[in-house]
Design an enzyme around this catalytic site. Structure first.
Site, PDB file in Angstrom:
ATOM      1  N   TYR A  33      -2.750  47.129  16.066  1.00  0.00           N
ATOM      2  CA  TYR A  33      -3.074  47.769  15.107  1.00  0.00           C
ATOM      3  C   TYR A  33      -1.826  48.781  14.617  1.00  0.00           C
ATOM      4  O   TYR A  33      -1.015  49.044  15.339  1.00  0.00           O
ATOM      5  CB  TYR A  33      -4.222  48.404  15.347  1.00  0.00           C
ATOM      6  N   LYS A 149       1.293  48.117  20.688  1.00  0.00           N
ATOM      7  CA  LYS A 149       0.309  48.950  20.144  1.00  0.00           C
ATOM      8  C   LYS A 149      -1.068  48.069  20.117  1.00  0.00           C
ATOM      9  O   LYS A 149      -1.319  47.639  18.906  1.00  0.00           O
ATOM     10  CB  LYS A 149       0.453  49.583  18.927  1.00  0.00           C
ATOM     11  N   GLU A 182       3.147  60.330  28.000  1.00  0.00           N
ATOM     12  CA  GLU A 182       2.664  60.541  26.502  1.00  0.00           C
ATOM     13  C   GLU A 182       1.355  60.966  26.158  1.00  0.00           C
ATOM     14  O   GLU A 182       0.655  61.025  27.432  1.00  0.00           O
ATOM     15  CB  GLU A 182       3.021  59.534  25.651  1.00  0.00           C
ATOM     16  N   LEU A 207       4.397  54.359  24.021  1.00  0.00           N
ATOM     17  CA  LEU A 207       4.415  53.598  22.618  1.00  0.00           C
ATOM     18  C   LEU A 207       5.677  54.408  21.892  1.00  0.00           C
ATOM     19  O   LEU A 207       5.891  55.825  21.779  1.00  0.00           O
ATOM     20  CB  LEU A 207       3.400  54.057  21.656  1.00  0.00           C
TER      21      LEU A 207
HETATM   22  N1  PMP Z   1       1.248  57.326  21.765  1.00  0.00           N
HETATM   23  C1  PMP Z   1       0.278  56.658  21.526  1.00  0.00           C
HETATM   24  C2  PMP Z   1      -0.521  56.078  22.918  1.00  0.00           C
HETATM   25  C3  PMP Z   1      -0.462  56.501  20.395  1.00  0.00           C
HETATM   26  O1  PMP Z   1      -1.633  56.104  20.368  1.00  0.00           O
HETATM   27  C4  PMP Z   1       0.163  56.975  19.388  1.00  0.00           C
HETATM   28  C5  PMP Z   1      -0.510  56.850  17.944  1.00  0.00           C
HETATM   29  N2  PMP Z   1      -0.696  55.688  17.505  1.00  0.00           N
HETATM   30  C6  PMP Z   1       1.425  57.629  19.389  1.00  0.00           C
HETATM   31  C7  PMP Z   1       1.956  57.710  20.795  1.00  0.00           C
HETATM   32  C8  PMP Z   1       2.196  58.111  18.293  1.00  0.00           C
HETATM   33  O2  PMP Z   1       2.742  57.154  17.319  1.00  0.00           O
HETATM   34  P1  PMP Z   1       2.769  57.234  15.915  1.00  0.00           P
HETATM   35  O3  PMP Z   1       3.869  58.429  15.534  1.00  0.00           O
HETATM   36  O4  PMP Z   1       3.405  55.799  15.209  1.00  0.00           O
HETATM   37  O5  PMP Z   1       1.542  57.444  15.092  1.00  0.00           O
END
Ligand code: PMP
Length: 287
Positions: A33, A149, A182, A207
């Site tokens: 997603y 993701k 994270e 991620l």
């Molecule tokens: N890490 C994780 C585990 C996440 O779920 C997200 C949000 N989707 C992020 C980092 C941040 O990613 P982004 O800046 O692409 O929203």
């Protein structure tokens, strides 16, 4: 206003939007997603989000359901049909529907594609950014492919629930060596006394955030010193500032970690500057 959801080729009223009971996303979390920010009716960093969706699909050998241009069209159309000015867009692709069996079904089956958009009041988020958020740390119990993701988000749900029960807004995962990986749904950052901004390097344990990548470009433009390296919880607790990044928060100040106040307990100046300039660094789609 009635909500419209895109499901497998059709824009349906919210109550009628469904997928099959044997969808592999439902049975195996076999899907990926993206979440994009919608700002003034436009998608923020649409290109990088679609590029990451492509990488997530490739990692799991899920064939792309359609061209990225067609997906971009669906995303914009979902925003338009829901008349979202400020909010979020959710796009999910699963391997599709097949009788329950662990190995992949034929790659010929249709992937499931769902797209949802919903509005959010910008002032509520802004009020939170003025206060800053509290974070709770938890052991990182996730799998070793966090760079993909996927919709397999149960560890994040457990962590967010534990955080909420502790009066915190986000959970920070800590690896077996005591380093922060994270947030449950965000990337984690600290600002050192000298003003250097630190976040963990990308790899299978985090991620690769789109907001993270955009902010790193912004740091270079602003001439702010930046380093990618792991940091411990104790280093974060004694940092001058801390913050998280994600599409749904952009840059959100962290003012407490496990009950320890960061800096003077208020969002710091570097975090505030980065938050206020974030959309100058990001790519805003024009439809
Ligand atoms: N890490 C994780 C585990 C996440 O779920 C997200 C949000 N989707 C992020 C980092 C941040 O990613 P982004 O800046 O692409 O929203």
């Amino acid at each position: 206003m009635s909500r419209i959801v895109y499901v497998n080729g059709r824009y349906l009223p919210y109550a009628q939007a469904c997928v099959h009971v044997e969808d592999r996303g439902f049975q195996f979390a076999d899907g990926v997603y993206e979440v994009c920010e919608v700002r003034e009716g436009a998608l923020v960093d649409e290109g990088p989000h679609l590029a990451r969706l492509g990488r997530s699909l490739a990692e799991l050998a899920i064939p792309e359901p359609m061209s990225m241009a067609a997906l971009a069209h669906i995303m914009r159309e979902t925003v338009r049909r829901n008349r979202v000015r400020n909010g979020l867009l959710y796009l999910q692709v699963t391997r599709g529907t097949a009788p329950r069996d662990f190995p992949f079904p034929s790659p010929e089956i249709e992937r499931t594609v769902v797209c949802i958009a919903w509005p959010r009041a910008p002032d509520l988020l802004e009020a939170q950014a003025v206060r800053g958020i509290a974070v709770k740390s938890l052991p990182d119990i996730r799998w070793r492919r966090c760079n993909i993701k996927t919709v397999m988000l149960l560890p994040a749900c457990l962590a967010k629930e534990a955080a909420r029960n502790d009066g915190a807004h986000e959970a920070w995962f800590v690896d077996g060596n005591g380093f922060v990986t994270e947030g449950a749904s965000s990337n984690a950052w600290i600002v050192l006394d000298g003003g250097a901004v630190i976040t963990r390097q990308i790899g299978p344990d985090i991620l690769s955030g789109v907001t993270r990548a955009t902010l790193i470009e912004g740091l270079a433009k602003e001439g702010i010193s930046f380093m990618e390296r792991p940091f411990r919880l104790t280093e974060a607790q004694s940092a001058r500032e801390a913050f998280i990044t994600s599409a749904s928060n952009t840059v959100m100040p962290v003012v407490r970690i496990d009950g320890v106040t960061i800096g003077d307990g208020k969002p710091g100046p570097i975090t505030r500057t980065l938050r206020s300039k974030f959309h100058q660094f990001a790519a805003i789609s024009v439809s």
